[in-house]
Design a protein around this motif. Structure first.
Motif, PDB file in Angstrom:
ATOM      1  N   LEU A 240      49.244  -8.553 -28.940  1.00 48.53           N
ATOM      2  CA  LEU A 240      49.323  -8.723 -30.403  1.00 48.53           C
ATOM      3  C   LEU A 240      48.093  -9.438 -30.944  1.00 48.53           C
ATOM      4  O   LEU A 240      47.565  -9.125 -32.021  1.00 48.53           O
ATOM      5  N   GLU A 241      47.655 -10.476 -30.193  1.00 50.56           N
ATOM      6  CA  GLU A 241      46.489 -11.240 -30.634  1.00 50.56           C
ATOM      7  C   GLU A 241      45.267 -10.345 -30.681  1.00 50.56           C
ATOM      8  O   GLU A 241      44.455 -10.431 -31.597  1.00 50.56           O
ATOM      9  N   GLU A 242      45.148  -9.478 -29.627  1.00 47.81           N
ATOM     10  CA  GLU A 242      44.010  -8.555 -29.633  1.00 47.81           C
ATOM     11  C   GLU A 242      44.099  -7.572 -30.811  1.00 47.81           C
ATOM     12  O   GLU A 242      43.090  -7.205 -31.414  1.00 47.81           O
ATOM     13  N   GLU A 243      45.317  -7.163 -31.194  1.00 43.22           N
ATOM     14  CA  GLU A 243      45.496  -6.274 -32.334  1.00 43.22           C
ATOM     15  C   GLU A 243      45.219  -6.994 -33.651  1.00 43.22           C
ATOM     16  O   GLU A 243      44.680  -6.419 -34.614  1.00 43.22           O
ATOM     17  N   ALA A 244      45.620  -8.258 -33.736  1.00 40.42           N
ATOM     18  CA  ALA A 244      45.479  -9.013 -34.982  1.00 40.42           C
ATOM     19  C   ALA A 244      44.049  -9.466 -35.212  1.00 40.42           C
ATOM     20  O   ALA A 244      43.612  -9.664 -36.355  1.00 40.42           O
ATOM     21  N   TYR A 245      43.264  -9.693 -34.146  1.00 41.20           N
ATOM     22  CA  TYR A 245      41.925 -10.258 -34.281  1.00 41.20           C
ATOM     23  C   TYR A 245      41.030  -9.432 -35.209  1.00 41.20           C
ATOM     24  O   TYR A 245      40.350  -9.984 -36.076  1.00 41.20           O
ATOM     25  N   PRO A 246      40.977  -8.100 -35.060  1.00 42.59           N
ATOM     26  CA  PRO A 246      40.098  -7.320 -35.975  1.00 42.59           C
ATOM     27  C   PRO A 246      40.501  -7.465 -37.441  1.00 42.59           C
ATOM     28  O   PRO A 246      39.646  -7.485 -38.317  1.00 42.59           O
ATOM     29  N   PHE A 247      41.813  -7.582 -37.703  1.00 43.04           N
ATOM     30  CA  PHE A 247      42.241  -7.772 -39.099  1.00 43.04           C
ATOM     31  C   PHE A 247      41.754  -9.103 -39.648  1.00 43.04           C
ATOM     32  O   PHE A 247      41.287  -9.198 -40.780  1.00 43.04           O
ATOM     33  N   GLU A 248      41.836 -10.121 -38.786  1.00 41.93           N
ATOM     34  CA  GLU A 248      41.397 -11.438 -39.237  1.00 41.93           C
ATOM     35  C   GLU A 248      39.891 -11.437 -39.452  1.00 41.93           C
ATOM     36  O   GLU A 248      39.390 -12.004 -40.435  1.00 41.93           O
ATOM     37  N   GLU A 249      39.165 -10.784 -38.537  1.00 45.21           N
ATOM     38  CA  GLU A 249      37.710 -10.711 -38.690  1.00 45.21           C
ATOM     39  C   GLU A 249      37.348  -9.959 -39.973  1.00 45.21           C
ATOM     40  O   GLU A 249      36.425 -10.340 -40.700  1.00 45.21           O
ATOM     41  N   ARG A 250      38.106  -8.889 -40.242  1.00 47.46           N
ATOM     42  CA  ARG A 250      37.832  -8.125 -41.466  1.00 47.46           C
ATOM     43  C   ARG A 250      38.137  -8.954 -42.699  1.00 47.46           C
ATOM     44  O   ARG A 250      37.401  -8.898 -43.697  1.00 47.46           O
ATOM     45  N   ALA A 251      39.207  -9.750 -42.612  1.00 48.51           N
ATOM     46  CA  ALA A 251      39.545 -10.614 -43.744  1.00 48.51           C
ATOM     47  C   ALA A 251      38.424 -11.600 -43.996  1.00 48.51           C
ATOM     48  O   ALA A 251      38.012 -11.852 -45.132  1.00 48.51           O
ATOM     49  N   ILE A 252      37.905 -12.223 -42.904  1.00 50.23           N
ATOM     50  CA  ILE A 252      36.805 -13.186 -43.060  1.00 50.23           C
ATOM     51  C   ILE A 252      35.578 -12.493 -43.647  1.00 50.23           C
ATOM     52  O   ILE A 252      34.890 -13.042 -44.527  1.00 50.23           O
ATOM     53  N   ALA A 253      35.307 -11.272 -43.183  1.00 45.96           N
ATOM     54  CA  ALA A 253      34.128 -10.552 -43.678  1.00 45.96           C
ATOM     55  C   ALA A 253      34.242 -10.268 -45.185  1.00 45.96           C
ATOM     56  O   ALA A 253      33.263 -10.430 -45.944  1.00 45.96           O
ATOM     57  N   LEU A 254      35.423  -9.847 -45.606  1.00 42.73           N
ATOM     58  CA  LEU A 254      35.583  -9.540 -47.041  1.00 42.73           C
ATOM     59  C   LEU A 254      35.516 -10.798 -47.894  1.00 42.73           C
ATOM     60  O   LEU A 254      34.902 -10.810 -48.972  1.00 42.73           O
ATOM     61  N   HIS A 255      36.165 -11.901 -47.434  1.00 41.51           N
ATOM     62  CA  HIS A 255      36.067 -13.147 -48.199  1.00 41.51           C
ATOM     63  C   HIS A 255      34.628 -13.635 -48.230  1.00 41.51           C
ATOM     64  O   HIS A 255      34.160 -14.177 -49.243  1.00 41.51           O
ATOM     65  N   SER A 256      33.915 -13.476 -47.094  1.00 41.83           N
ATOM     66  CA  SER A 256      32.505 -13.890 -47.058  1.00 41.83           C
ATOM     67  C   SER A 256      31.678 -13.063 -48.021  1.00 41.83           C
ATOM     68  O   SER A 256      30.767 -13.578 -48.699  1.00 41.83           O
ATOM     69  N   GLU A 257      31.981 -11.757 -48.078  1.00 41.12           N
ATOM     70  CA  GLU A 257      31.271 -10.898 -49.040  1.00 41.12           C
ATOM     71  C   GLU A 257      31.507 -11.381 -50.472  1.00 41.12           C
ATOM     72  O   GLU A 257      30.594 -11.390 -51.309  1.00 41.12           O
ATOM     73  N   ASN A 258      32.740 -11.804 -50.738  1.00 39.07           N
ATOM     74  CA  ASN A 258      33.043 -12.341 -52.073  1.00 39.07           C
ATOM     75  C   ASN A 258      32.220 -13.593 -52.325  1.00 39.07           C
ATOM     76  O   ASN A 258      31.688 -13.809 -53.413  1.00 39.07           O
ATOM     77  N   HIS A 259      32.119 -14.454 -51.248  1.00 34.63           N
ATOM     78  CA  HIS A 259      31.341 -15.682 -51.356  1.00 34.63           C
ATOM     79  C   HIS A 259      29.884 -15.367 -51.633  1.00 34.63           C
ATOM     80  O   HIS A 259      29.226 -15.981 -52.480  1.00 34.63           O
TER      81      HIS A 259
END
Length: 943
Positions: A879-898
């Motif tokens: 599950l952690e391996e499945e969730a990690y890309p979503f979390e990374e994508r979330a960080i990338a999108l928030h960073s893009e907003n930043h």
């Protein structure tokens, strides 16, 4: 007789003011003949232009200065300057008429205060004059005269003295104090001061002051009036150059001279007043006025004596013939035909050369007459017995003898008439006409002058109408008119005259000469011998001429007169048959008056004319049109409510008339312009229903659809959203497709307004976003609406996504959650494509949160219960391996907003992204900071 009129012309007075002031001009007398009816003092600065400031503002300040200061001289100066500003600017500023009476009363108090103190920077004669005017304006005539008397007593050399004397005398004359008025006018007439036009006016009024004192003063009055005429008409040229302003005074002066002379010794008295130079440029006018006065009084003998006196006093004067001819007119007016014929004989004898005939002895003159008569009768008889050219020659010979006999016989009239008959039989029409005229107008004492005159008229009339045998004689209508004038002037009481006048009037009308037609028609109508038939004919011509001249008010009167005659007991059958046409013509000229008033910008008068047509010809087409035009006139004048009333009344009365088809559109305009959008919309809805009643549906009836959409806009303007939304929903239910940008914007506007009303918002948002994405046309507004709609739909999908729990079996719930996530992301991406940078921060944040929530929910999902401890640990790691890309994508999108701060600035959605980043990546983002706006200049990105 005309009443006495004092001709008081405007005049101006120049004077100086206190040292350091600009020069100004005082103008009086422009509004009346006495001080009492003049307006306030009128000051006009001449040496300095108005300052670059609003005249109204300057006037307000001087009003305030006048109202607040206690210093009299300052108040007087403020009032003077205030009136000057109003004159220079041409604006209606300063005190109102109601305030002026109070203001000038205060001004009088200020004037009196200045006089009591004895300190005034200007000239006291001007101050006294202004006080006199102020008193007059406030109705204090006695005080005004007193001030003027002070002025002439204290300052006899002032330039204001002539005006002051004139006003003092004028006041006395108006009060009936004629001796006092005489003294005042005489001071001005005999004074040495330069009085300009006032001196002649005073001379005129001095004569009246003397006349009013009674017969004992008439001798002096006559001399004074003679002096007035000498001044007004100094030479022959001046008789033709009299100004309009002098006509009445000259006419009154001649009238009063004639009146005084008639009550003394007539022409003898007049001659005495004219001494020592009796023949002046205006002497004929004086004698003519005296002769006319006697005639009007019914004293024909004295009128004739006056005319003859002129010819006697001035035997070489070019107007002597006119005075002698006037004697004939006097006797005719006095119904003395014998004396009139004797007067004509005297006139002919005075100017006709009889030398050849007078050289004969009496007996030979008698024999000459006898032989001439025998020969004339013989050839006349012979002409009747023959035919062709022989008969014509005999008639011509007879006519020649009759002519010679007529010039030497006491029975000349009969001989001239016989000569005329003979020439007529010989078809020598000009010669016949000449002799008829001789018989009718040149032979005194002839008893058949009227018949001879009528023969001349009948001959010309036959020539004009084409009744004569073919010849070179072709008289025209103008010749007939001249002969008619001659006949009616000499034989006006003849019963044949009215019909002749009516005939000539009709012929002039046919010839297109409206002026001449009107002249003869009026004479026919007003002739004392005219019967109903002639008056009817005259009124018809008058009406048509007035109508041709666009004088529709006068035409209306004429048509009404004709209609009254046609409806009378004496009307002929033909007159009665013409009544419908008369009513139609009457209605037409009333309608034309309405048109004229409307064109002249007088809507109230125009409407009144249009509406009264119905009283003349009720139910007629022109009456209906008048009612319709009355409503249109009110519309053009922006008289909305009266127009609405008229339009509704017209539709109620004439619902089936073709003009009623336009009523609804006009009502929509009136309702809209008068602030009644709901009623305007209701009218449009009724129009749309009319299309449906005619078998058309909303889908196929473009007219009905157009009306409904227009109604929707009016409902929108009136905030009647329920009615508006119902139209929008019906329209959108037909799945309309935009054919152009305008239609696209209109459809999107409907959907947005339905969304704002809270009606099926989700569906309308879906349609709004879908339509914008598919359209070739966009506007900033529609893009903004669609972007916001996409965000809202995305937010709803995100909430649905967040509400899906990952439970056993994970494959199914995870698939549902992924579908919901994809739908939300699609909406957010659509929002970004539609709204661009405006919505990007919010979209990035919401998209990032979708990924973060997916990662979080994956990690928190419940493992299958059948797994052992080791399998559960392995399951958690998966599950952690499945969730990690979503979390990374979330960080990338928030960073893009930043990172977008550099281009889009800092906002609430960026702040939310930073807060999430601080939680997900505390090492980098969890710190204290404050964001500030930075101005970007010179190409510096200023991130």
């Amino acid at each position: 007789m005309k009443g006495l009129k004092a001709l008081l012309l405007p005049f101006c007075l120049f004077c100086g003011v206190a040292s350091g002031q600009e020069s100004f001009r005082v103008e009086l007398g422009k509004d009346g003949e006495t001080i009492a009816d003049m307006r306030p003092v009128f000051l006009k600065f001449e040496t300095r232009p108005l300052p670059a400031i609003s005249p109204a503002e300057v006037a307000r300040r001087y009003q305030k200065l006048f109202s607040t200061t206690d210093e009299p001289s300052v108040r007087v100066d403020a009032l003077n300057r205030l009136t000057n500003i109003r004159d220079r600017s041409g604006q209606d500023i300063g005190f109102s008429p109601a305030e002026e009476a109070v203001v000038y009363q205060q001004a009088i108090e200020s004037y009196e205060s200045i006089l009591e103190r004895g300190a005034f920077g200007g000239r006291l004669d001007e101050l006294l004059y202004q006080m006199a005017k102020a008193h007059a304006l406030t109705g204090q005539n006695e005080a005004s005269v007193k001030r003027l008397q002070q002025l002439v007593g204290l300052y006899p050399d002032s330039a204001l003295v002539p005006e002051a004397w004139f006003r003092v005398a004028e006041s006395a004359f108006a009060a009936g104090s004629y001796i006092e008025a005489e003294s005042g006018y005489r001071n001005l007439v005999d004074g040495k001061a330069d009085a300009g036009d006032l001196r002649n006016k005073a001379r005129y009024m001095l004569g009246w002051s003397l006349y009013k004192q009674g017969p004992h003063a008439w001798e002096r009055a006559g001399k004074r009036f003679v002096a007035v005429l000498d001044e007004s008409l100094p030479n022959t040229e001046s008789l033709h150059q009299v100004s309009e302003s002098s006509v009445d005074s000259i006419d009154d002066t001649l009238r009063i001279l004639a009146l005084m002379a008639s009550q003394r010794n007539g022409a003898e008295t007049l001659m005495a007043w004219l001494q020592p130079t009796p023949l002046r440029s205006w002497t004929p006018l004086a004698f003519d006025r005296l002769a006319d006065l006697y005639a009007v009084q019914g004293n024909a003998e004295e009128s004739v004596a006056t005319n003859r006196a002129f010819a006697t006093y001035f035997p070489s004067h070019p107007q002597r013939a006119g005075f002698m001819a006037q004697v004939v007119d006097v006797w005719n007016q006095a119904s003395q035909p014998v004396k009139a014929r004797a007067a004509m004989a005297d006139y002919v004898a005075l100017f006709d050369n009889q030398s050849d005939y007078a050289a004969l002895e009496e007996r030979y003159r008698t024999k000459w007459r006898d032989f001439s008569r025998v020969l004339a009768d013989f050839y006349y008889t012979e002409g009747g017995a023959g035919s062709g050219s022989v008969a014509a020659r005999n008639y011509a010979s007879a006519a020649t003898y009759y002519e010679g006999l007529a010039s030497r016989s006491p029975a000349a009239g009969e001989f001239y008439r016989l000569a005329g008959d003979a020439w007529l039989q010989a078809e020598a029409y000009p010669a016949a006409l000449k002799n008829y005229r001789f018989a009718a107008y040149d032979v005194p004492g002839y008893e058949h002058t009227a018949d001879a005159g009528w023969a001349a008229v009948a001959l010309i009339r036959a020539g004009v109408s084409g009744e004569l045998a073919p010849s070179e004689y072709r008289p025209d209508l103008n010749e007939l008119a001249v002969e008619t004038d001659r006949f009616t002037a000499q034989h006006g009481a003849d019963p044949r005259a009215p019909e002749l006048l009516a005939y000539v009037a009709n012929r002039w009308l046919e010839a297109g000469n409206d002026e001449q037609a009107l002249n003869y028609a009026v004479r026919a109508v007003t002739h004392e011998q005219s019967g109903p038939k002639v008056r009817y004919a005259g009124w018809l011509v008058t009406a048509q001429v007035r109508q041709n001249m666009l004088e529709y008010g006068l035409a209306e009167r004429a048509w009404r007169e004709a209609l009254a005659l046609a409806a009378g007991e004496s009307a002929t059958a033909a007159m009665k048959q013409e009544m419908p046409e008369l009513q139609q013509q009457l209605a037409t000229v009333i309608y034309r008056q309405g048109e004229q008033a409307a064109e002249a910008g007088k809507p109230a008068i125009a409407v009144a004319h249009f509406q009264r047509i119905e009283t003349v010809l009720p139910g007629s087409e022109i009456a209906i049109k008048g009612r319709f035009d009355a409503a249109n006139t009110l519309l053009r004048a922006s008289e909305w409510q009266p127009a609405i009333n008229e339009l509704n009344r017209f539709r109620a009365d004439y619902s089936s008339h073709a003009l009623a088809s336009d009523i609804s559109e006009k009502l929509v305009l009136a309702y809209t312009a008068s602030g009644q959008p709901v009623r305007a919309a209701g009218e449009l809805m009724d129009m749309a229903d009319g299309y449906i009643d005619n078998g058309q549906s909303i889908a196929t009836g473009e007219g009905a659809l157009s009306y409904r959409l227009r109604a929707a806009e009016l409902f929108h303007a009136a905030e009647a959203n329920d009615q508006r939304d119902a139209i929008y929903i019906d329209y959108l239910a037909s799945s309309p497709v935009a054919e152009d940008a305008e239609e696209h914007i209109r459809l999107q506007t409907m959907r947005q307004r339905l969304i704002e009303s809270g009606r099926r918002t989700t569906q309308w948002r879906v349609d709004l976003v879908s339509a914008e994405l598919q359209s070739r046309w966009h506007s900033e507004q529609t893009l903004q609406w669609a972007a916001q709609g996409a965000l809202t739909l995305g937010a709803e999908a995100a909430r649905e996504f967040a509400g899906i729990e990952l439970d056993i079996p994970l494959e199914k719930s995870l698939a549902d959650k992924q579908v919901a996530m994809e739908r939300a992301q699609t909406y957010f991406r659509n929002a970004e494509s539609l709204g661009g940078s405006e919505v990007l921060p919010e979209s990035l944040y919401r998209r990032a949160e979708l990924h973060r929530i997916m990662a979080s929910d994956l990690m928190a999902s419940t493992p299958p219960p059948e797994l052992n401890e080791l399998e559960q640990m392995q399951y958690a790691m998966l599950l952690e391996e499945e969730a990690y890309p979503f979390e990374e994508r979330a960080i990338a999108l928030h960073s893009e907003n930043h990172q977008g701060i550099a281009t889009n600035g800092f906002n609430a959605w960026v702040e939310k992204s930073l807060n999430v980043l601080a939680e997900l990546h505390p090492g980098r983002y969890q710190r204290s900071m404050r964001w500030m706006s930075v101005s970007v200049e010179g190409g510096n990105d200023g991130a």
